[in-house]
Design a protein around this motif. Sequence first.
Motif, short mmCIF file in Angstrom:
data_model
loop_
_atom_site.label_atom_id
_atom_site.label_comp_id
_atom_site.label_asym_id
_atom_site.label_seq_id
_atom_site.Cartn_x
_atom_site.Cartn_y
_atom_site.Cartn_z
N GLU A 126 -30.05 45.89 -20.49
CA GLU A 126 -30.15 45.47 -19.13
C GLU A 126 -30.85 47.62 -18.77
O GLU A 126 -32.21 47.49 -18.02
CB GLU A 126 -28.73 45.48 -18.40
N LEU A 127 -30.17 48.44 -19.17
CA LEU A 127 -30.56 49.79 -19.09
C LEU A 127 -32.07 49.97 -20.19
O LEU A 127 -32.96 51.28 -19.84
CB LEU A 127 -29.35 50.74 -19.58
N GLY A 128 -32.38 49.49 -20.60
CA GLY A 128 -33.95 49.80 -21.81
C GLY A 128 -33.44 50.56 -22.56
O GLY A 128 -33.80 50.82 -23.60
N MET A 129 -31.79 50.05 -23.36
CA MET A 129 -31.49 50.82 -24.35
C MET A 129 -30.93 49.83 -25.69
O MET A 129 -30.69 49.14 -25.66
CB MET A 129 -30.20 51.67 -24.30
N LYS A 130 -31.24 50.71 -26.65
CA LYS A 130 -31.14 49.79 -27.76
C LYS A 130 -29.66 50.54 -28.66
O LYS A 130 -29.42 51.69 -27.86
CB LYS A 130 -32.16 49.87 -29.20
N VAL A 131 -29.21 49.25 -29.57
CA VAL A 131 -27.47 49.23 -29.85
C VAL A 131 -27.61 49.02 -31.38
O VAL A 131 -28.42 48.42 -31.67
CB VAL A 131 -26.49 48.63 -28.93
N SER A 132 -26.88 50.35 -31.71
CA SER A 132 -26.71 50.37 -32.98
C SER A 132 -25.50 50.19 -33.16
O SER A 132 -24.50 51.17 -32.38
CB SER A 132 -26.93 51.55 -33.63
N LEU A 133 -24.64 48.93 -34.32
CA LEU A 133 -23.50 49.11 -34.84
C LEU A 133 -22.89 49.55 -35.87
O LEU A 133 -23.83 49.01 -36.77
CB LEU A 133 -23.09 47.63 -33.45
N ASP A 134 -21.78 50.40 -35.70
CA ASP A 134 -21.60 50.73 -37.21
C ASP A 134 -20.63 49.78 -37.75
O ASP A 134 -19.63 49.40 -37.40
CB ASP A 134 -20.37 51.98 -36.98
N VAL A 135 -20.69 49.10 -39.15
CA VAL A 135 -19.87 48.36 -39.92
C VAL A 135 -20.04 48.47 -41.03
O VAL A 135 -19.99 49.30 -41.22
CB VAL A 135 -20.05 47.05 -40.04
N ASN A 136 -18.70 47.71 -42.08
CA ASN A 136 -18.69 48.40 -43.75
C ASN A 136 -19.19 46.98 -44.30
O ASN A 136 -18.83 45.81 -43.54
CB ASN A 136 -17.68 48.71 -43.78
N THR A 137 -18.22 46.85 -45.66
CA THR A 137 -18.58 45.28 -46.10
C THR A 137 -16.88 44.85 -45.91
O THR A 137 -17.48 43.37 -45.81
CB THR A 137 -18.34 45.67 -47.73
N ASN A 138 -16.35 45.21 -45.85
CA ASN A 138 -14.55 44.74 -45.19
C ASN A 138 -14.98 43.38 -43.89
O ASN A 138 -13.99 42.54 -43.91
CB ASN A 138 -13.37 45.47 -45.33
N PHE A 139 -15.31 44.59 -43.04
CA PHE A 139 -15.34 43.98 -41.58
C PHE A 139 -17.04 42.95 -41.96
O PHE A 139 -16.35 42.07 -41.00
CB PHE A 139 -16.33 45.14 -40.59
N LEU A 140 -17.80 42.76 -42.67
CA LEU A 140 -18.42 41.49 -42.80
C LEU A 140 -17.63 40.31 -43.69
O LEU A 140 -17.97 39.39 -42.51
CB LEU A 140 -19.77 41.96 -43.58
N LYS A 141 -17.04 40.49 -44.28
CA LYS A 141 -16.28 40.06 -45.16
C LYS A 141 -15.28 38.85 -43.89
O LYS A 141 -15.18 37.69 -43.52
CB LYS A 141 -16.10 40.24 -46.22
N ARG A 142 -15.13 40.21 -43.15
CA ARG A 142 -13.56 38.94 -42.45
C ARG A 142 -14.21 38.52 -41.24
O ARG A 142 -13.72 37.17 -41.15
CB ARG A 142 -13.00 40.41 -41.61
N PHE A 143 -15.93 38.71 -40.93
CA PHE A 143 -16.66 37.53 -39.81
C PHE A 143 -17.27 36.73 -40.72
O PHE A 143 -18.17 36.35 -39.92
CB PHE A 143 -17.48 38.38 -39.32
N ASN A 144 -16.98 36.39 -42.04
CA ASN A 144 -18.07 35.66 -42.72
C ASN A 144 -19.32 35.80 -42.93
O ASN A 144 -20.34 35.16 -42.56
CB ASN A 144 -17.56 34.06 -42.31
N GLN A 145 -19.85 37.28 -42.42
CA GLN A 145 -20.69 37.96 -42.66
C GLN A 145 -21.17 38.58 -44.24
O GLN A 145 -20.38 38.50 -45.22
CB GLN A 145 -21.22 38.43 -41.50
N SER A 146 -22.42 38.62 -44.73
CA SER A 146 -22.32 39.54 -45.94
C SER A 146 -24.37 39.92 -45.66
O SER A 146 -24.56 39.35 -44.78
CB SER A 146 -22.49 38.82 -47.00
N TYR A 147 -24.49 40.39 -46.85
CA TYR A 147 -25.70 40.82 -47.08
C TYR A 147 -26.78 40.11 -46.92
O TYR A 147 -27.86 40.32 -46.00
CB TYR A 147 -26.07 41.77 -48.13
#
Length: 395
Positions: free
Chosen positions: A60-81
């Motif tokens: 809403e402010l015109g800003m981009k968001v970068s979120l820090d994750v790692n492979t274990n976090f991705l696995k926890r949320f059923n995400q992957s490369y």
Amino acid sequence: MTELGVMAYPDLSPMSEIKKYLRLASKYGFTRVTSSMLSVEGTNQEIITYFTELNQAAHELGMKVSLDVNTNFLKRFNQSYDNLSLFHEIKCDILRLDGSYGAEDDYIMTQNPYGIQIEMNATSSNVEKEIAYFHEKKVRANQLCLCHNAYPQRYTGLKWADFLEKNHRLKQYGYKIAAIVSSQAPNTHGIWGAEDGLPTVERLRDLPIDLQMRMILATGDVDDILIGNAYAAEEELKAMAEAVRPPRLIEDSPVFAQIKAYGPLLPKFGPCKRLKVILEKGITPIERENLLDLIPQLDNGDSSEWIWRSRSGRLINKNRPIPPRSYAGEYFPIGSVVIVNDANRHYSGEIQIVKIPILNDGKRNLIAKLAPYEEQMLELINNGDLVEFLEYSEY
């Protein structure tokens, strides 16, 4: 164009305060915010809800968001490369990898169908090999970027020389590189306590924040600047915004016609770099105008070791008096900003910065001195670089 950004710490500050900070940063042209999904406790749904709200507030402010994750976090949320659908759903713009799947699988991440940019750790020991692989695979600049680490523990930040060398090697591949500077505001917070700030480079840790930024950008190999700790003071945000505003147009200079008459000089101009100075109380209006308002200021590259020298003031000083003014010292010390006076009429109006003490022969007036620590910025000004002088004020 340089993008400025801030970092948000959801584990250390309430959402209401983070939103307030983003509004303030946006006011001064900041367009990026970085946060870590690893830092928020709760159920999967609670974490998703939190970052959906954060991303919406930033957008809403015109800003981009970068979120820090790692492979274990991705696995926890059923995400992957090969599956980043969750981050598309929460409208994440940039995904920073705190860890890697390896070059081949990381490459697949850069090809995600959602346009989510992948951010690599520029400080990592093996990043250059991986970036070279991506470049060979023709990964586009809008698919990949790099950002250095920040170091909360004093004396553990990167060596300046190593930082310069690594960026110079990485820059050849054409991807944007970001580095992190540290706010000097009281009571800031960040990862691992961060009581001593959060810079990328150790020697910059205690410098004014805009000087940290100007020095990094002056190297020519870093594109974007993020503030590591929160919350930076409004005066710091304002100073950073001022330091990256576009330079004034050469065509608007009162000496533009004379410059053109010298031949094909304009294409030789380098980037604009800014120096902060403390004006002398006795500076005259003409001297002040020559220093702060006249463009372009640059050293053509034929100066001695003793001074940085800009001839531009001579071009408009034919009928402008600069009478000699007494100075008590036998020598002008390092960091003195002087103007040649009418005792040496041919050179009258020329601005010089003393790099090695020079004799006070009565032909120069002291008009300013470099602000604290600005001599480090002077070291990064190359022949042909445009220089703009800013009047120093504490913040």
